[in-house]
Scaffold this motif. Structure first.
Motif, PDB file in Angstrom:
ATOM      1  N   GLN A 115       0.838  -1.203   0.000  1.00 52.73           N
ATOM      2  CA  GLN A 115       0.000   0.000   0.000  1.00 52.73           C
ATOM      3  C   GLN A 115       0.866   1.244   0.000  1.00 52.73           C
ATOM      4  O   GLN A 115       0.571   2.228  -0.686  1.00 52.73           O
ATOM      5  N   ARG A 116       1.982   1.214   0.733  1.00 56.02           N
ATOM      6  CA  ARG A 116       2.876   2.378   0.785  1.00 56.02           C
ATOM      7  C   ARG A 116       3.695   2.513  -0.493  1.00 56.02           C
ATOM      8  O   ARG A 116       3.919   3.615  -0.975  1.00 56.02           O
ATOM      9  N   ARG A 117       4.147   1.377  -1.040  1.00 55.05           N
ATOM     10  CA  ARG A 117       4.999   1.406  -2.230  1.00 55.05           C
ATOM     11  C   ARG A 117       4.207   1.712  -3.481  1.00 55.05           C
ATOM     12  O   ARG A 117       4.735   2.267  -4.444  1.00 55.05           O
ATOM     13  N   GLY A 118       2.957   1.306  -3.494  1.00 61.82           N
ATOM     14  CA  GLY A 118       2.139   1.468  -4.682  1.00 61.82           C
ATOM     15  C   GLY A 118       2.135   0.212  -5.525  1.00 61.82           C
ATOM     16  O   GLY A 118       3.168  -0.443  -5.697  1.00 61.82           O
ATOM     17  N   SER A 119       0.978  -0.147  -6.030  1.00 65.52           N
ATOM     18  CA  SER A 119       0.818  -1.334  -6.855  1.00 65.52           C
ATOM     19  C   SER A 119      -0.444  -1.158  -7.677  1.00 65.52           C
ATOM     20  O   SER A 119      -1.403  -0.523  -7.233  1.00 65.52           O
ATOM     21  N   ASN A 120      -0.446  -1.733  -8.885  1.00 61.04           N
ATOM     22  CA  ASN A 120      -1.649  -1.689  -9.713  1.00 61.04           C
ATOM     23  C   ASN A 120      -2.561  -2.883  -9.468  1.00 61.04           C
ATOM     24  O   ASN A 120      -3.690  -2.910  -9.955  1.00 61.04           O
ATOM     25  N   GLY A 121      -2.069  -3.871  -8.742  1.00 64.82           N
ATOM     26  CA  GLY A 121      -2.890  -5.031  -8.439  1.00 64.82           C
ATOM     27  C   GLY A 121      -2.088  -6.053  -7.660  1.00 64.82           C
ATOM     28  O   GLY A 121      -0.881  -6.184  -7.860  1.00 64.82           O
ATOM     29  N   VAL A 122      -2.763  -6.769  -6.772  1.00 59.87           N
ATOM     30  CA  VAL A 122      -2.098  -7.772  -5.944  1.00 59.87           C
ATOM     31  C   VAL A 122      -2.786  -9.110  -6.155  1.00 59.87           C
ATOM     32  O   VAL A 122      -4.009  -9.225  -6.022  1.00 59.87           O
ATOM     33  N   PHE A 123      -1.983 -10.131  -6.504  1.00 61.25           N
ATOM     34  CA  PHE A 123      -2.456 -11.505  -6.583  1.00 61.25           C
ATOM     35  C   PHE A 123      -2.045 -12.177  -5.281  1.00 61.25           C
ATOM     36  O   PHE A 123      -0.861 -12.230  -4.950  1.00 61.25           O
ATOM     37  N   LEU A 124      -3.020 -12.708  -4.560  1.00 61.54           N
ATOM     38  CA  LEU A 124      -2.778 -13.108  -3.176  1.00 61.54           C
ATOM     39  C   LEU A 124      -3.186 -14.549  -2.925  1.00 61.54           C
ATOM     40  O   LEU A 124      -4.330 -14.939  -3.164  1.00 61.54           O
ATOM     41  N   LYS A 125      -2.241 -15.335  -2.454  1.00 66.80           N
ATOM     42  CA  LYS A 125      -2.525 -16.667  -1.901  1.00 66.80           C
ATOM     43  C   LYS A 125      -2.031 -16.644  -0.464  1.00 66.80           C
ATOM     44  O   LYS A 125      -0.831 -16.676  -0.206  1.00 66.80           O
ATOM     45  N   ALA A 126      -2.964 -16.572   0.462  1.00 64.60           N
ATOM     46  CA  ALA A 126      -2.600 -16.358   1.860  1.00 64.60           C
ATOM     47  C   ALA A 126      -3.619 -17.026   2.763  1.00 64.60           C
ATOM     48  O   ALA A 126      -4.740 -17.341   2.346  1.00 64.60           O
ATOM     49  N   PRO A 127      -3.257 -17.240   4.030  1.00 67.73           N
ATOM     50  CA  PRO A 127      -4.180 -17.885   4.969  1.00 67.73           C
ATOM     51  C   PRO A 127      -5.432 -17.051   5.213  1.00 67.73           C
ATOM     52  O   PRO A 127      -5.381 -15.806   5.232  1.00 67.73           O
ATOM     53  N   ASP A 128      -6.534 -17.735   5.413  1.00 65.59           N
ATOM     54  CA  ASP A 128      -7.794 -17.069   5.731  1.00 65.59           C
ATOM     55  C   ASP A 128      -7.871 -16.875   7.240  1.00 65.59           C
ATOM     56  O   ASP A 128      -8.517 -17.638   7.958  1.00 65.59           O
ATOM     57  N   VAL A 129      -7.166 -15.850   7.714  1.00 64.37           N
ATOM     58  CA  VAL A 129      -7.193 -15.491   9.132  1.00 64.37           C
ATOM     59  C   VAL A 129      -7.539 -14.015   9.245  1.00 64.37           C
ATOM     60  O   VAL A 129      -7.404 -13.246   8.291  1.00 64.37           O
ATOM     61  N   THR A 130      -7.984 -13.617  10.419  1.00 64.71           N
ATOM     62  CA  THR A 130      -8.518 -12.259  10.617  1.00 64.71           C
ATOM     63  C   THR A 130      -7.527 -11.187  10.196  1.00 64.71           C
ATOM     64  O   THR A 130      -7.887 -10.210   9.509  1.00 64.71           O
ATOM     65  N   GLU A 131      -6.269 -11.339  10.593  1.00 62.90           N
ATOM     66  CA  GLU A 131      -5.272 -10.292  10.323  1.00 62.90           C
ATOM     67  C   GLU A 131      -5.017 -10.131   8.823  1.00 62.90           C
ATOM     68  O   GLU A 131      -4.879  -9.011   8.318  1.00 62.90           O
ATOM     69  N   VAL A 132      -4.968 -11.242   8.096  1.00 61.64           N
ATOM     70  CA  VAL A 132      -4.719 -11.176   6.654  1.00 61.64           C
ATOM     71  C   VAL A 132      -5.937 -10.600   5.934  1.00 61.64           C
ATOM     72  O   VAL A 132      -5.805  -9.776   5.016  1.00 61.64           O
ATOM     73  N   ARG A 133      -7.132 -11.015   6.347  1.00 61.65           N
ATOM     74  CA  ARG A 133      -8.337 -10.456   5.724  1.00 61.65           C
ATOM     75  C   ARG A 133      -8.385  -8.945   5.916  1.00 61.65           C
ATOM     76  O   ARG A 133      -8.733  -8.191   4.999  1.00 61.65           O
ATOM     77  N   ALA A 134      -8.024  -8.473   7.112  1.00 63.56           N
ATOM     78  CA  ALA A 134      -8.045  -7.034   7.377  1.00 63.56           C
ATOM     79  C   ALA A 134      -7.015  -6.306   6.511  1.00 63.56           C
ATOM     80  O   ALA A 134      -7.285  -5.209   5.985  1.00 63.56           O
ATOM     81  N   ALA A 135      -5.833  -6.900   6.336  1.00 65.89           N
ATOM     82  CA  ALA A 135      -4.803  -6.276   5.509  1.00 65.89           C
ATOM     83  C   ALA A 135      -5.244  -6.210   4.050  1.00 65.89           C
ATOM     84  O   ALA A 135      -5.022  -5.197   3.360  1.00 65.89           O
ATOM     85  N   ALA A 136      -5.867  -7.288   3.556  1.00 65.84           N
ATOM     86  CA  ALA A 136      -6.372  -7.283   2.182  1.00 65.84           C
ATOM     87  C   ALA A 136      -7.451  -6.215   2.007  1.00 65.84           C
ATOM     88  O   ALA A 136      -7.489  -5.513   0.982  1.00 65.84           O
ATOM     89  N   ALA A 137      -8.314  -6.085   3.001  1.00 65.50           N
ATOM     90  CA  ALA A 137      -9.364  -5.066   2.930  1.00 65.50           C
ATOM     91  C   ALA A 137      -8.770  -3.666   2.909  1.00 65.50           C
ATOM     92  O   ALA A 137      -9.302  -2.752   2.247  1.00 65.50           O
ATOM     93  N   ARG A 138      -7.653  -3.467   3.613  1.00 66.00           N
ATOM     94  CA  ARG A 138      -6.990  -2.150   3.585  1.00 66.00           C
ATOM     95  C   ARG A 138      -6.456  -1.837   2.186  1.00 66.00           C
ATOM     96  O   ARG A 138      -6.528  -0.685   1.737  1.00 66.00           O
ATOM     97  N   LEU A 139      -5.913  -2.845   1.519  1.00 63.36           N
ATOM     98  CA  LEU A 139      -5.456  -2.626   0.144  1.00 63.36           C
ATOM     99  C   LEU A 139      -6.612  -2.191  -0.754  1.00 63.36           C
ATOM    100  O   LEU A 139      -6.488  -1.247  -1.537  1.00 63.36           O
ATOM    101  N   VAL A 140      -7.715  -2.918  -0.647  1.00 65.56           N
ATOM    102  CA  VAL A 140      -8.882  -2.599  -1.467  1.00 65.56           C
ATOM    103  C   VAL A 140      -9.371  -1.187  -1.176  1.00 65.56           C
ATOM    104  O   VAL A 140      -9.690  -0.419  -2.096  1.00 65.56           O
TER     105      VAL A 140
END
Length: 344
Positions: A115-140
């Motif tokens: 989010q700080r560096r900048g990206s045009n899109g993130v492809f994500l394979k990650a665990p379905d846990v609360t902290e990761v879901r929250a981080a993905a939501a922040r990107l969106v």
């Protein structure tokens, strides 16, 4: 260090400032080792994608964040590199953040850094846990589209899920093993890399439900947390085989197939039927040798092309599409290996 690329292109690929990249390329003091590695990685990725550098069109920098065995991450990389040239005149470049295992805090740190560096899109394979879901939501929320690969993170606002229907894959595996094992009585060893991944959980649920409904004489012995790594998965398989003398087949959800086969051999036990996932290098060799029965496969190149198109849609360059990202499940046996892998 290589000067084959413009300083600004290396900086964009690495997610660093021009000044930092300049210091690395000129071997100036005061640069941390991990920064040097990041620049070298960026140059390597640009070299792999050299064919696209001269194309005209919109440029997209993608970040691939994955926790998966190296053999699968490499298959995804190859699929993406195969797909990107077909999307011209748009130019796609990829930055890879890959690990076979990592803790949740590290995964969240990587996502937040994008989010700080900048990206045009993130492809994500990650665990379905609360902290990761929250981080993905922040990107969106920051306007960076997220496409989940193989295993989903619903309720995060992600742009799309790309991969097979995991529940249907589990049901397909149950049908194959049930028929090959004649309905039992016997048990099937089910290996899962980690219970933290929703996709693997969905495969296991589909498998267990279909087995219970169609083949009640077949039971399940489940092992997990081998992370798809040969050493850990093989140890878990050996322990299960020692404890259960009636295990006759395997449904490998999370990988480490060679180690599981070798566990049977080490204990002098027959494996009457074995179903795995993905045409990675290990599974191709095992299929050719007749050591596994079938692989449930989906075209990663097509998956990655679909993921790129979802990013373009998120940026308004393509119309919205109601089409599902679910890939067709292909049943690959030793007798119908696709031509694309015949030479490997």
């Amino acid at each position: 260090m290589s000067r084959a690329f413009l300083l600004k292109d290396i900086a964009l690929q690495a997610g660093l400032s021009l000044a930092t990249v300049d210091r690395v390329l000129n071997d100036r003091p005061g640069v941390r080792e991990h920064t040097v590695r990041r620049v070298k990685q960026a140059i390597g990725e640009l070299e792999q994608q050299r064919d696209q550098v001269g194309l005209s069109g919109r440029k997209f920098v993608l970040d691939v964040v994955m926790e998966a065995p190296a053999r699968f991450s490499e298959a995804v990389r190859q699929g993406l590199e195969q797909a990107m040239p077909s999307l011209q005149p748009a130019i796609f470049r990829a930055r890879y953040h890959l690990a076979e295992t990592r803790n949740v805090e590290t995964t969240v740190g990587i996502i937040d850094a994008l989010q700080r560096r900048g990206s045009n899109g993130v492809f994500l394979k990650a665990p379905d846990v609360t902290e990761v879901r929250a981080a993905a939501a922040r990107l969106v929320a920051a306007g960076i589209p997220v496409v989940t690969l193989v295993t989903d993170l619903p309720d995060t606002g992600r742009q799309a899920y790309v991969g097979m229907d995991n529940r249907a894959a589990g049901e397909t595996a149950a049908y194959l093993l049930g028929e090959w094992l004649g309905g039992g009585p016997a048990r099937i060893l089910v290996t899962i890399s980690s219970n933290r991944f929703r996709g693997e959980e969905e495969r296991e649920i589909g498998f267990r439900q279909a087995l219970r409904e169609r083949y009640p004489g077949l039971g399940i012995v489940e092992v997990s947390e081998g992370h798809g790594l040969d050493r850990d998965t093989g140890r878990l398989a050996c322990d299960a085989l020692r404890q259960h003398s009636d295990i006759a087949g395997v449904y490998s959800i999370g990988g480490g197939n060679l180690a599981v086969i070798e566990a049977f051999a080490a204990l002098g036990r027959p494996c009457r039927a074995f179903v795995g996932h993905d045409l990675d290098a290990d599974n191709i060799a095992l299929l050719r040798a007749g050591r596994i029965s079938a692989v449930l496969h989906h075209d990663l190149g097509q998956d990655m092309r679909s993921a790129c198109l979802h990013v373009m849609r998120a940026h308004g360059l393509l119309p919205k599409s109601p089409v599902s990202g679910m890939a067709n499940i292909q049943i690959i046996t030793p007798f119908n290996l696709p031509q694309m892998v015949a030479w490997r």
